[in-house]
Motif scaffolding. Structure first.
Motif, PDB file in Angstrom:
ATOM      1  N   LEU A   1      -3.959  11.434  -2.262  1.00  0.00           N
ATOM      2  CA  LEU A   1      -3.746  11.320  -0.828  1.00  0.00           C
ATOM      3  C   LEU A   1      -2.327  11.752  -0.501  1.00  0.00           C
ATOM      4  O   LEU A   1      -1.470  11.847  -1.386  1.00  0.00           O
ATOM      5  N   ARG A   2      -2.103  12.027   0.775  1.00  0.00           N
ATOM      6  CA  ARG A   2      -0.767  12.326   1.245  1.00  0.00           C
ATOM      7  C   ARG A   2      -0.465  11.446   2.447  1.00  0.00           C
ATOM      8  O   ARG A   2      -1.176  11.500   3.458  1.00  0.00           O
ATOM      9  N   LEU A   3       0.560  10.666   2.309  1.00  0.00           N
ATOM     10  CA  LEU A   3       1.040   9.853   3.418  1.00  0.00           C
ATOM     11  C   LEU A   3       2.142  10.605   4.149  1.00  0.00           C
ATOM     12  O   LEU A   3       2.923  11.323   3.528  1.00  0.00           O
ATOM     13  N   SER A   4       2.178  10.405   5.445  1.00  0.00           N
ATOM     14  CA  SER A   4       3.210  11.028   6.266  1.00  0.00           C
ATOM     15  C   SER A   4       4.027   9.948   6.962  1.00  0.00           C
ATOM     16  O   SER A   4       3.503   8.906   7.355  1.00  0.00           O
ATOM     17  N   CYS A   5       5.290  10.236   7.126  1.00  0.00           N
ATOM     18  CA  CYS A   5       6.197   9.369   7.875  1.00  0.00           C
ATOM     19  C   CYS A   5       6.938  10.265   8.858  1.00  0.00           C
ATOM     20  O   CYS A   5       7.778  11.064   8.453  1.00  0.00           O
ATOM     21  N   THR A   6       6.604  10.138  10.113  1.00  0.00           N
ATOM     22  CA  THR A   6       7.209  10.977  11.141  1.00  0.00           C
ATOM     23  C   THR A   6       8.202  10.162  11.952  1.00  0.00           C
ATOM     24  O   THR A   6       7.887   9.057  12.402  1.00  0.00           O
TER      25      THR A   6
END
Length: 129
Positions: free
Chosen positions: A18-23
């Motif tokens: 999976l790929r988590l994003s933090c914007t």
């Protein structure tokens, strides 16, 4: 003020990725170190990876080396956490956090031991078949 929003969590299969994003919004992250932390049920929160947003230097907890990759996209003001070979023990709420690091050397800011200035609300990752 910096606002951080995580995304990308959910129910995942063991062995998957999976790929988590933090914007971030409010300020560019150019002079911040951004870290990913996780808190599993019944356990204390732990740092897993961090990155100097300006220079891209990275640091990982020993427990995740080789499976977790942190990266950033300066144009999108976003930090990612790529996780491969998911295990049930990766089940946790994953948080991103940022701390101002202007003037610090990587040896000073690439650590999980210093208090972070801003935190997101987290995204839940559940690894189960």
């Amino acid at each position: 003020q910096v606002q951080l929003v995580e995304s990308g969590g959910g129910l995942m299969q063991p062995g998957g990725s999976l790929r988590l994003s933090c914007t971030a919004s409010g300020r560019p992250l150019d002079y911040y170190v951004v870290g990913w932390f996780r808190q599993a049920p019944g356990k204390e929160r732990e740092g897993v990876a961090c990155i100097g947003f300006n220079d891209g230097t990275t640091y990982y907890a020993d427990s995740v080396k080789g499976r977790f990759t942190i990266s950033r996209d300066n144009a999108k003001n976003t930090v990612y956490l790529q996780v491969s070979s998911l295990k049930p023990e990766d089940t946790a709420v994953y948080y991103c956090a940022a701390r101002y690091n202007l003037g610090e050397y990587p040896a000073q800011f690439l650590t999980f031991d210093r208090p972070m200035d801003y935190w997101g609300k987290g995204t839940l990752v559940t690894v189960s078949s």
